[in-house]
Design an enzyme around this catalytic site. Structure first.
Site, short mmCIF file in Angstrom:
data_model
loop_
_atom_site.label_atom_id
_atom_site.label_comp_id
_atom_site.label_asym_id
_atom_site.label_seq_id
_atom_site.Cartn_x
_atom_site.Cartn_y
_atom_site.Cartn_z
N LYS A 14 5.37 8.05 4.71
CA LYS A 14 5.45 7.12 5.65
C LYS A 14 7.11 6.70 5.20
CE LYS A 14 3.93 3.35 4.61
NZ LYS A 14 4.87 1.81 4.35
N ASN A 15 7.28 6.27 3.59
CA ASN A 15 8.19 5.40 3.10
C ASN A 15 9.81 6.91 3.13
OD1 ASN A 15 6.54 3.61 2.89
ND2 ASN A 15 5.82 4.09 0.22
N CYS A 25 2.74 -5.68 5.11
CA CYS A 25 1.29 -6.89 4.66
C CYS A 25 1.75 -7.90 3.85
CB CYS A 25 1.52 -5.58 3.34
SG CYS A 25 0.36 -3.82 4.67
N ARG A 85 8.29 -11.22 -0.95
CA ARG A 85 9.70 -9.70 -1.09
C ARG A 85 10.78 -10.59 -0.67
NH1 ARG A 85 6.14 -4.72 1.01
NH2 ARG A 85 5.51 -6.40 2.35
N ASP A 130 2.19 1.20 -5.41
CA ASP A 130 0.64 1.71 -4.25
C ASP A 130 -0.03 2.31 -4.04
OD1 ASP A 130 2.71 0.87 -2.47
OD2 ASP A 130 3.37 2.67 -1.58
N ARG A 155 -1.19 2.24 9.32
CA ARG A 155 0.10 2.38 9.10
C ARG A 155 0.09 3.28 8.65
NH1 ARG A 155 1.30 -2.12 5.67
NH2 ARG A 155 3.86 -1.52 6.66
#
Length: 420
Positions: free
Chosen positions: A22-23, A116, A121, A306, A398
Site C-alpha cells: 500500500k505504501n 487515520c 501529522r 506500523d 484501507r
C-alpha cells in the site's frame, strides 16, 4: 457495517503470497501523472486507499482501468489540478499529488489530507520542501493553492526529520526542476526505493534512495512505464504476528526479508523460529511467546510504527513483560483499550506501554479505530480463546486485501459477517 468473527486457538499453516505494498503503490500512482501516455502497474492491491487514489486520477482527467492486480493509468488527458475535499479526506497519502501536479503542470489546488487519527501529522515538511523548489503556496481558508515559478531549478534540500511523505513529494517535484536536487536527511524506507525504481523506469535520473541523501537530476523527458510494485512488508508482519499469536508454521512469498529485519528480530527473540530466502520468509511458533527487550519505534531501518500494535497484540497473549516506546506518533495506542477487553494487561504512561503477557487472551467484541489497530485486534483474536468479533472493518480495508480470506487460507476460523 460487517465484522470479522474469529474462533481463536487454531494454529496457522500454509503458504501465502503477500499483496502489493500500500505504501508503495500510492506514491507510484501519483508519479504516473508525470508523463503523458499509459503506465502499467502490476501487483496493485485492491484496497480502499488505492480505490480512492484511482478516483483522484480519474477526476484529474486520467483514464484508469483495472484488470485483476494490474492497473493501467493513461495520463495523456490530464486536465485538472484541483482535488476536492471529499477525496482528500479519504487518506493522508493524497497529499502526494502536490509534487506530481507541480512537476507536470506547475500548479495544484487541494485541501489538507485525512487518514487515520494518530495524533498531529502536519505537512509542513512537504510544503517547506516544495517552496524550496520554487513553489508559491498559499493557504486560503484551508485550501492549498500552489503555483510553480516559470523555471524551477534544483537545489539542496535538508529535511529536519526523515518524513516519508515529504521525501516522496520532493522527489516528484524535483523531476520537474532543471538541474540537480540533493535531498539531505531523506527517509530511507523500502517504499521510497520502489518509487525511485519506477521514476527511473520512466526515464528519470534518481539515485540514493534507501540512504539519507537522494539525488535527482531533473528536467529529463519522461515517458510511461511498466512496473511491478513491491510486496507489502507490513501485511507480511501481520501474518507473521498472527502465526506467532496462534501458533503454527507459515511461509510467505513475495516479500524481501531485509525490509523486515527489525520485526523478524523481535519475533525470533520472543521464541519463533525463522528461515529466510530470496523473497520468502518462513516462521514456526510452537510455544507461548516470551517477553522481549524494549521495542522502540523509529524511522527505517528501525522498528516500524506500523507494526507496533500488531506485535503488541501477539505478545499480549504470551508470557513475560515487554516495554513499547512509540517515538513516531503521539496517539498510536488506541488499540490498547480494545485489547484490554480481551484480557490483555497493558499499562500506558505517555509514549510508553508495558505489556505483561496474560498467558491467553479471551474473545470479546472489539472495534478497530485505525488501520493497524484493527489488524492488531485480528491478530489477538487468532490466538484468543473463544469468539472474537472485530468491527471497524473500513479501516482494515484501507490496507489489507481480503485479510479474512488470506487467514482462512492459512487455516484460521474467520469469516466476515454482515452486521444485523
Amino acid at each position: 457495517m460487517s465484522y470479522y468473527e474469529i474462533r481463536g486457538g487454531r494454529p496457522l499453516d500454509g503458504r501465502l503470497t503477500v499483496q502489493g505494498a500500500k505504501n508503495s503503490v500510492l506514491p507510484i500512482l501519483a508519479a504516473a501523472l508525470l508523463a503523458p501516455g499509459q503506465s502499467v502497474l502490476h501487483n496493485c492491491p485492491q484496497l480502499s486507499d488505492v480505490a480512492a487514489t484511482l478516483d483522484i486520477l480519474r477526476l484529474l482527467g486520467c483514464r484508469v482501468d483495472r484488470e485483476g492486480d494490474t492497473v493501467l493509468v493513461d495520463a495523456s488527458a490530464l486536465c485538472r489540478v484541483n482535488i476536492p475535499e471529499r477525496l482528500m479526506r479519504e487518506m493522508r497519502s493524497s497529499v502526494i499529488f502536490l509534487g506530481a501536479l507541480l512537476a507536470r503542470l506547475g500548479t495544484a489546488e487541494l485541501t489538507y489530507p485525512g487518514g487515520c487519527e494518530l495524533g498531529p501529522r502536519p505537512i509542513d515538511l512537504h510544503l517547506s520542501a516544495l517552496r524550496s523548489l520554487g513553489a508559491e503556496i498559499q493557504d486560503i481558508q484551508g485550501c492549498l493553492c500552489c503555483r510553480q515559478r516559470k523555471k524551477p531549478a534544483g537545489r539542496e534540500l535538508c529535511l529536519s526529520m526523515p518524513s516519508v511523505g515529504a521525501t516522496e513529494n520532493a522527489m516528484l517535484a524535483a523531476c520537474g526542476c532543471s538541474g540537480i536536487t540533493t535531498l539531505v536527511g531523506a527517509a530511507r524506507e523500502p517504499e521510497i526505493v520502489d518509487l525511485q525504481r519506477f521514476l527511473n523506469a520512466m526515464g528519470a535520473d534518481v539515485a540514493g534512495a534507501g540512504e539519507s541523501i537522494i539525488t535527482i537530476r531533473g528536467g529529463r523527458p519522461l515517458h510511461p512505464a511498466e512496473f511491478s510494485v513491491m510486496g507489502d512488508r507490513i501485511a507480511a508482519a501481520t501474518y507473521l504476528c498472527g502465526t506467532a499469536a496462534a501458533g503454527g508454521q507459515i511461509e510467505l512469498a513475495g516479500v524481501e526479508p531485509e525490509t523486515l529485519t527489525a520485526v523478524l528480530s523481535c519475533l525470533e527473540e520472543a521464541g519463533c523460529t525463522l528461515q529466510t530466502g530470496e523473497s520468502r520468509i518462513a516462521l514456526t511458533c510452537q510455544a507461548p511467546l516470551k517477553g522481549i527487550a524494549p521495542v522502540r519505534t523509529a524511522p527505517y531501518p528501525g522498528f516500524p510504527t506500523d507494526a507496533q500494535a500488531i506485535l503488541m497484540a501477539a505478545l499480549a497473549g504470551g508470557e513475560g513483560t515487554t516495554m513499547f516506546v512509540e517515538n513516531i506518533f503521539d496517539s498510536r495506542y488506541g488499540h490498547v483499550d480494545e485489547l484490554r477487553r480481551m484480557g490483555a494487561d497493558i499499562q500506558i504512561a505517555g509514549r510508553v506501554a508495558v505489556v505483561t503477557g496474560a498467558g491467553r487472551l479471551h474473545g470479546a467484541a472489539v472495534r478497530g479505530g485505525d488501520l493497524r489497530g484493527g489488524a492488531a485486534l485480528v491478530v489477538a483474536g487468532l490466538g484468543a480463546e473463544g469468539v472474537t468479533r472485530v468491527s471497524g472493518l473500513r479501516h482494515i480495508c484501507r490496507g489489507y486485501q481480503c485479510l479474512d480470506r488470506d487467514l482462512a487460507q492459512l487455516g484460521a476460523d474467520i469469516q466476515e459477517i454482515p452486521e444485523g
